[in-house]
Design a protein around this motif. Structure first.
Motif, PDB file in Angstrom:
ATOM      1  N   HIS A 140      21.050 155.132   7.773  1.00  0.00           N
ATOM      2  CA  HIS A 140      20.233 155.679   6.694  1.00  0.00           C
ATOM      3  C   HIS A 140      20.512 154.882   5.417  1.00  0.00           C
ATOM      4  O   HIS A 140      21.490 154.134   5.348  1.00  0.00           O
ATOM      5  N   HIS A 141      19.649 155.029   4.450  1.00  0.00           N
ATOM      6  CA  HIS A 141      19.842 154.315   3.192  1.00  0.00           C
ATOM      7  C   HIS A 141      21.095 154.813   2.474  1.00  0.00           C
ATOM      8  O   HIS A 141      21.372 156.012   2.446  1.00  0.00           O
ATOM      9  N   ILE A 142      21.857 153.876   1.905  1.00  0.00           N
ATOM     10  CA  ILE A 142      23.027 154.228   1.108  1.00  0.00           C
ATOM     11  C   ILE A 142      22.969 153.461  -0.210  1.00  0.00           C
ATOM     12  O   ILE A 142      22.269 152.441  -0.321  1.00  0.00           O
ATOM     13  N   SER A 143      23.697 153.931  -1.190  1.00  0.00           N
ATOM     14  CA  SER A 143      23.706 153.242  -2.477  1.00  0.00           C
ATOM     15  C   SER A 143      24.692 152.084  -2.452  1.00  0.00           C
ATOM     16  O   SER A 143      25.575 152.003  -1.582  1.00  0.00           O
ATOM     17  N   GLY A 144      24.576 151.196  -3.426  1.00  0.00           N
ATOM     18  CA  GLY A 144      25.518 150.094  -3.539  1.00  0.00           C
ATOM     19  C   GLY A 144      26.932 150.592  -3.760  1.00  0.00           C
ATOM     20  O   GLY A 144      27.889 150.035  -3.210  1.00  0.00           O
ATOM     21  N   ASP A 145      27.078 151.645  -4.555  1.00  0.00           N
ATOM     22  CA  ASP A 145      28.404 152.208  -4.805  1.00  0.00           C
ATOM     23  C   ASP A 145      29.006 152.782  -3.526  1.00  0.00           C
ATOM     24  O   ASP A 145      30.214 152.648  -3.285  1.00  0.00           O
ATOM     25  N   GLU A 146      28.169 153.409  -2.695  1.00  0.00           N
ATOM     26  CA  GLU A 146      28.660 153.955  -1.426  1.00  0.00           C
ATOM     27  C   GLU A 146      29.155 152.848  -0.509  1.00  0.00           C
ATOM     28  O   GLU A 146      30.204 152.978   0.124  1.00  0.00           O
ATOM     29  N   LEU A 147      28.395 151.761  -0.442  1.00  0.00           N
ATOM     30  CA  LEU A 147      28.810 150.657   0.424  1.00  0.00           C
ATOM     31  C   LEU A 147      30.072 149.993  -0.130  1.00  0.00           C
ATOM     32  O   LEU A 147      30.979 149.639   0.636  1.00  0.00           O
ATOM     33  N   SER A 148      30.159 149.847  -1.431  1.00  0.00           N
ATOM     34  CA  SER A 148      31.350 149.265  -2.037  1.00  0.00           C
ATOM     35  C   SER A 148      32.586 150.102  -1.705  1.00  0.00           C
ATOM     36  O   SER A 148      33.643 149.558  -1.347  1.00  0.00           O
ATOM     37  N   THR A 149      32.451 151.409  -1.786  1.00  0.00           N
ATOM     38  CA  THR A 149      33.570 152.304  -1.453  1.00  0.00           C
ATOM     39  C   THR A 149      33.933 152.191   0.020  1.00  0.00           C
ATOM     40  O   THR A 149      35.121 152.139   0.380  1.00  0.00           O
ATOM     41  N   ARG A 150      32.936 152.123   0.880  1.00  0.00           N
ATOM     42  CA  ARG A 150      33.183 152.017   2.325  1.00  0.00           C
ATOM     43  C   ARG A 150      33.941 150.729   2.649  1.00  0.00           C
ATOM     44  O   ARG A 150      34.917 150.741   3.403  1.00  0.00           O
ATOM     45  N   ILE A 151      33.505 149.626   2.082  1.00  0.00           N
ATOM     46  CA  ILE A 151      34.162 148.337   2.334  1.00  0.00           C
ATOM     47  C   ILE A 151      35.605 148.379   1.836  1.00  0.00           C
ATOM     48  O   ILE A 151      36.538 147.983   2.547  1.00  0.00           O
ATOM     49  N   SER A 152      35.786 148.862   0.613  1.00  0.00           N
ATOM     50  CA  SER A 152      37.125 148.890   0.016  1.00  0.00           C
ATOM     51  C   SER A 152      38.071 149.770   0.806  1.00  0.00           C
ATOM     52  O   SER A 152      39.244 149.426   1.013  1.00  0.00           O
ATOM     53  N   GLN A 153      37.587 150.907   1.271  1.00  0.00           N
ATOM     54  CA  GLN A 153      38.435 151.816   2.041  1.00  0.00           C
ATOM     55  C   GLN A 153      38.784 151.235   3.404  1.00  0.00           C
ATOM     56  O   GLN A 153      39.943 151.313   3.839  1.00  0.00           O
TER      57      GLN A 153
END
Length: 252
Positions: A140-153
């Motif tokens: 599903h669509h996610i925001s840039g901030d959500e993806l940034s958090t996912r990558i960092s975690q």
């Protein structure tokens, strides 16, 4: 297991003959004939070699080995110390660069897809099944901030996020582990919403801004840990040889 058997297994698995690379893939430094323990890691640094010696390993399998294109042929200084340590302790060095990026199951890009929950993975370079960069999509669509958090975690590393002017939601994504930032233009030309790589160059920011694509730089080392880690699990399971993945952290 004999060293030649390990070499055959690795070559059959990673198929280095299929892709042109910047270094020789396969056995780079010959060590003991018999392999009783294997260490895997990202880069054949002095620190990783020392750990392999402590582990009493007979073989070291890495993503970044030696003898890169355009580097000096002379074995002195840092390179001499590394190779001497391997030879003194009879440790074979195997290195697989691009073959360990692109393997469809064990490769760095495939492992990142699992970590980031990306589906429908395909080559970014259309018609090239050996494309070093790949693309996929989120459920599903996610925001840039959500993806940034996912990558960092997932990578335990704060990634750098270049947000495009539209700050659009992200459904489609392309990525290339390590120093693959130059593929961002190809991703943008295909209308992909975001691109992930390990490194960023000066021009990458301008491309992301002017071509309206999110860009995430997550660290060269951080994006390339997982192929060597998956390979260790594979070798221990398939060859019944004790195999240890050792992560020598690198902030780059």
């Amino acid at each position: 297991m004999h060293r030649n058997e390990l070499e055959h297994h690795l070559n059959a698995l990673l198929k280095p003959e299929q892709i042109k690379d910047f270094c020789p893939n396969g056995l780079q430094v010959q060590g003991s004939d018999e392999i009783h323990k294997i260490v895997t890691g990202v880069t054949a640094t002095q620190a990783l070699i020392a750990q392999a010696i402590d582990e009493k390993a007979d073989a070291l399998v890495v993503h970044h080995g030696f003898f890169w294109k355009n580097e000096s042929y002379v074995i002195r200084g840092m390179k001499y110390k590394r190779i001497k340590a391997l030879l003194d302790h009879n440790i074979s060095l195997f290195a697989y660069h691009l073959p360990l990026d692109i393997h469809p199951e064990l490769g760095n890009n495939a492992q990142l897809a699992q970590l980031f929950e990306i589906n429908n993975v395909q080559p970014l370079e259309v018609g090239n099944p050996l494309s070093v960069a790949v693309r996929g999509e989120f459920s599903h669509h996610i925001s840039g901030d959500e993806l940034s958090t996912r990558i960092s975690q997932q990578l335990s590393r704060n990634c750098l996020h270049i947000t495009p002017p539209s700050n659009k939601k992200i459904k489609t994504v392309a990525w290339c582990s390590g120093g693959g930032q130059n593929y961002i233009e190809l991703a943008a030309e295909q209308g992909i919403d975001a691109f992930i790589s390990g490194e960023i160059s000066e021009q990458t920011t301008h491309v992301a801004t002017e071509m309206d694509i999110h860009f995430f730089a997550a660290g060269h080392h951080a994006t390339e840990r997982y192929g060597a880690k998956a390979l260790a699990k594979h070798l221990e399971k398939e060859l019944s040889i004790p195999t240890v993945f050792i992560d020598i952290d690198n902030p780059a």
